[in-house]
Design a protein around this motif. Structure first.
Motif, PDB file in Angstrom:
ATOM      1  N   LEU A  97       0.824  -1.205   0.000  1.00 53.47           N
ATOM      2  CA  LEU A  97       0.000   0.000   0.000  1.00 53.47           C
ATOM      3  C   LEU A  97       0.859   1.256   0.000  1.00 53.47           C
ATOM      4  CD1 LEU A  97      -2.850  -1.039   2.456  1.00 53.47           C
ATOM      5  CD2 LEU A  97      -3.072  -0.582   0.010  1.00 53.47           C
ATOM      6  N   LYS A  98       1.975   1.223   0.725  1.00 53.74           N
ATOM      7  CA  LYS A  98       2.873   2.380   0.734  1.00 53.74           C
ATOM      8  C   LYS A  98       3.503   2.587  -0.640  1.00 53.74           C
ATOM      9  CE  LYS A  98       3.623   2.794   5.606  1.00 53.74           C
ATOM     10  NZ  LYS A  98       4.510   2.997   6.712  1.00 53.74           N
ATOM     11  N   GLU A  99       3.790   1.483  -1.358  1.00 53.85           N
ATOM     12  CA  GLU A  99       4.302   1.590  -2.724  1.00 53.85           C
ATOM     13  C   GLU A  99       3.280   2.253  -3.644  1.00 53.85           C
ATOM     14  OE1 GLU A  99       5.491  -2.189  -4.342  1.00 53.85           O
ATOM     15  OE2 GLU A  99       6.780  -2.631  -2.615  1.00 53.85           O
ATOM     16  N   LEU A 100       1.990   2.012  -3.360  1.00 57.30           N
ATOM     17  CA  LEU A 100       0.915   2.573  -4.177  1.00 57.30           C
ATOM     18  C   LEU A 100       0.567   4.009  -3.779  1.00 57.30           C
ATOM     19  CD1 LEU A 100      -1.423  -0.551  -4.308  1.00 57.30           C
ATOM     20  CD2 LEU A 100      -0.033   0.364  -6.179  1.00 57.30           C
ATOM     21  N   GLY A 101       1.254   4.529  -2.753  1.00 62.21           N
ATOM     22  CA  GLY A 101       1.029   5.923  -2.360  1.00 62.21           C
ATOM     23  C   GLY A 101       0.201   6.126  -1.115  1.00 62.21           C
ATOM     24  N   PHE A 102      -0.142   5.049  -0.417  1.00 62.68           N
ATOM     25  CA  PHE A 102      -0.917   5.159   0.818  1.00 62.68           C
ATOM     26  C   PHE A 102       0.055   5.252   1.994  1.00 62.68           C
ATOM     27  CE2 PHE A 102      -3.802   3.232  -2.161  1.00 62.68           C
ATOM     28  CZ  PHE A 102      -4.992   3.877  -1.900  1.00 62.68           C
ATOM     29  N   ALA A 103       0.529   6.458   2.255  1.00 68.06           N
ATOM     30  CA  ALA A 103       1.561   6.672   3.268  1.00 68.06           C
ATOM     31  C   ALA A 103       1.088   6.309   4.672  1.00 68.06           C
ATOM     32  CB  ALA A 103       2.021   8.129   3.243  1.00 68.06           C
ATOM     33  N   SER A 104      -0.215   6.408   4.939  1.00 71.01           N
ATOM     34  CA  SER A 104      -0.727   6.158   6.286  1.00 71.01           C
ATOM     35  C   SER A 104      -1.172   4.712   6.506  1.00 71.01           C
ATOM     36  CB  SER A 104      -1.895   7.100   6.572  1.00 71.01           C
ATOM     37  OG  SER A 104      -2.960   6.839   5.681  1.00 71.01           O
ATOM     38  N   GLY A 106      -1.574   1.160   7.739  1.00 73.20           N
ATOM     39  CA  GLY A 106      -1.161   0.528   8.991  1.00 73.20           C
ATOM     40  C   GLY A 106      -1.082   1.484  10.162  1.00 73.20           C
ATOM     41  N   GLN A 107      -1.318   2.780   9.918  1.00 73.62           N
ATOM     42  CA  GLN A 107      -1.256   3.775  10.984  1.00 73.62           C
ATOM     43  C   GLN A 107      -2.615   4.410  11.258  1.00 73.62           C
ATOM     44  OE1 GLN A 107       1.625   6.484   9.458  1.00 73.62           O
ATOM     45  NE2 GLN A 107       3.291   5.005   9.531  1.00 73.62           N
ATOM     46  N   GLU A 108      -3.533   4.322  10.317  1.00 69.81           N
ATOM     47  CA  GLU A 108      -4.869   4.889  10.466  1.00 69.81           C
ATOM     48  C   GLU A 108      -5.903   3.853  10.060  1.00 69.81           C
ATOM     49  OE1 GLU A 108      -4.448   9.568   9.520  1.00 69.81           O
ATOM     50  OE2 GLU A 108      -4.678   8.237   7.812  1.00 69.81           O
ATOM     51  N   TYR A 109      -7.100   4.022  10.596  1.00 69.38           N
ATOM     52  CA  TYR A 109      -8.179   3.097  10.251  1.00 69.38           C
ATOM     53  C   TYR A 109      -8.672   3.345   8.825  1.00 69.38           C
ATOM     54  CZ  TYR A 109     -12.301   0.215  10.702  1.00 69.38           C
ATOM     55  OH  TYR A 109     -13.246  -0.760  10.530  1.00 69.38           O
ATOM     56  N   MET A 110      -8.784   4.611   8.447  1.00 64.94           N
ATOM     57  CA  MET A 110      -9.225   4.955   7.094  1.00 64.94           C
ATOM     58  C   MET A 110      -8.138   5.791   6.425  1.00 64.94           C
ATOM     59  SD  MET A 110     -13.326   5.650   7.669  1.00 64.94           S
ATOM     60  CE  MET A 110     -13.127   7.366   7.945  1.00 64.94           C
ATOM     61  N   PRO A 111      -7.579   5.320   5.302  1.00 64.00           N
ATOM     62  CA  PRO A 111      -6.488   6.051   4.660  1.00 64.00           C
ATOM     63  C   PRO A 111      -6.931   7.428   4.170  1.00 64.00           C
ATOM     64  CG  PRO A 111      -7.039   4.052   3.438  1.00 64.00           C
ATOM     65  CD  PRO A 111      -7.931   4.100   4.615  1.00 64.00           C
ATOM     66  N   GLU A 112      -6.118   8.419   4.473  1.00 60.23           N
ATOM     67  CA  GLU A 112      -6.428   9.792   4.077  1.00 60.23           C
ATOM     68  C   GLU A 112      -6.545   9.942   2.568  1.00 60.23           C
ATOM     69  OE1 GLU A 112      -4.064  12.943   5.653  1.00 60.23           O
ATOM     70  OE2 GLU A 112      -4.063  12.075   7.655  1.00 60.23           O
ATOM     71  N   LYS A 113      -5.768   9.177   1.835  1.00 62.20           N
ATOM     72  CA  LYS A 113      -5.781   9.297   0.376  1.00 62.20           C
ATOM     73  C   LYS A 113      -7.177   9.034  -0.198  1.00 62.20           C
ATOM     74  CE  LYS A 113      -3.289   7.946  -3.749  1.00 62.20           C
ATOM     75  NZ  LYS A 113      -2.093   7.368  -4.280  1.00 62.20           N
ATOM     76  N   LEU A 114      -7.948   8.172   0.467  1.00 58.16           N
ATOM     77  CA  LEU A 114      -9.292   7.856  -0.009  1.00 58.16           C
ATOM     78  C   LEU A 114     -10.390   8.610   0.729  1.00 58.16           C
ATOM     79  CD1 LEU A 114      -9.060   3.986  -0.435  1.00 58.16           C
ATOM     80  CD2 LEU A 114      -8.975   5.715  -2.210  1.00 58.16           C
ATOM     81  N   PHE A 115     -10.169   8.918   2.022  1.00 60.03           N
ATOM     82  CA  PHE A 115     -11.262   9.422   2.837  1.00 60.03           C
ATOM     83  C   PHE A 115     -11.106  10.859   3.318  1.00 60.03           C
ATOM     84  CE2 PHE A 115     -11.384   4.798   3.257  1.00 60.03           C
ATOM     85  CZ  PHE A 115     -12.692   4.566   2.888  1.00 60.03           C
ATOM     86  N   ALA A 116     -10.050  11.546   2.961  1.00 62.97           N
ATOM     87  CA  ALA A 116      -9.893  12.941   3.349  1.00 62.97           C
ATOM     88  C   ALA A 116     -10.796  13.811   2.479  1.00 62.97           C
ATOM     89  CB  ALA A 116      -8.429  13.382   3.198  1.00 62.97           C
ATOM     90  N   THR A 117     -11.159  14.975   2.972  1.00 60.53           N
ATOM     91  CA  THR A 117     -12.026  15.863   2.183  1.00 60.53           C
ATOM     92  C   THR A 117     -11.331  16.332   0.905  1.00 60.53           C
ATOM     93  OG1 THR A 117     -11.312  17.699   3.570  1.00 60.53           O
ATOM     94  CG2 THR A 117     -13.416  16.673   4.115  1.00 60.53           C
ATOM     95  N   GLU A 118     -10.012  16.300   0.885  1.00 64.37           N
ATOM     96  CA  GLU A 118      -9.276  16.672  -0.320  1.00 64.37           C
ATOM     97  C   GLU A 118      -9.555  15.702  -1.463  1.00 64.37           C
ATOM     98  OE1 GLU A 118      -7.465  16.446   2.734  1.00 64.37           O
ATOM     99  OE2 GLU A 118      -7.812  18.576   3.030  1.00 64.37           O
ATOM    100  N   ALA A 119      -9.967  14.471  -1.122  1.00 64.81           N
ATOM    101  CA  ALA A 119     -10.280  13.487  -2.155  1.00 64.81           C
ATOM    102  C   ALA A 119     -11.454  13.948  -3.014  1.00 64.81           C
ATOM    103  CB  ALA A 119     -10.583  12.136  -1.529  1.00 64.81           C
TER     104      ALA A 119
END
Length: 185
Positions: A97-104, A106-119
């Motif tokens: 997932l980190k290779e795919l750009g999901f930096a968070s 294993g550290q957050e329940y919902m990845p910011e890349k998908l669930f942040a308002t910036e999405a």
């Protein structure tokens, strides 16, 4: 009382789901979340535009309580009982997932890349959300119900179409995760 704040094990939650399904079958009701959308559309007047929505919504009104309960229960679970929830993910999966750009991962329940308002301002994320929503909506209608309806209610009633649908859901999920997901990200 501390057990309320921990996830319930399968041997508690599973029999509770089975009990609810038994009671629904006993009183002649069918469970499924996607059928609530039809009821809500009928309430909003869609029955005047399409025969598909020409139903007696009061016959399905009890199922709307399930939606209200799911929303309230989800809010309570996430905000009052959840604590610091972090998904327990396999380290190999975290690395991928980190290779795919999901930096968070294993550290957050919902990845910011998908669930942040910036999405919602990112065109790629919007396309994924809209196309995913359309496919889920079409699939639920075409399959005659959603995953919860087929997997919980349909299988409880020993319906062969539900077994086929559930197998299709799993195949589609595996295809998405192993083929499309790496391609998209």
């Amino acid at each position: 009382m501390e057990w309320i704040f921990e996830p319930w094990p399968w041997y508690v939650s599973g029999p509770l789901i089975a009990l609810i399904m038994f009671l629904l079958i006993f009183i002649g009701k069918k469970f499924g979340m996607s059928s609530n959308l039809r009821t809500m559309c009928t309430l909003c007047g869609a029955d005047k535009k399409s025969d598909f929505f020409d139903i007696k919504w009061r016959d399905y009104g009890w199922n709307l309580v399930v939606v209200i309960g799911a929303v309230i229960g989800g809010f309570i679970g996430a905000n009052l009982l959840g604590g610091e929830m972090i998904a327990d993910i396999n380290p190999d999966t975290v690395a991928k997932l980190k290779e795919l750009g999901f930096a968070s991962a294993g550290q957050e329940y919902m990845p910011e890349k998908l669930f942040a308002t910036e999405a919602l301002t990112d065109i790629k994320s919007l396309i994924i959300l809209l196309s995913g929503g359309l496919l889920i909506g079409f699939g639920a209608r075409y399959a005659g119900g959603c995953t919860s309806g087929h997997a919980i209610s349909g299988l409880s009633n020993l319906q062969m179409p539900s077994l086929i649908a559930v197998i299709g859901f799993f195949i589609g999920g595996l295809f998405m995760v192993h083929i499309l997901f790496p391609f998209i990200f």
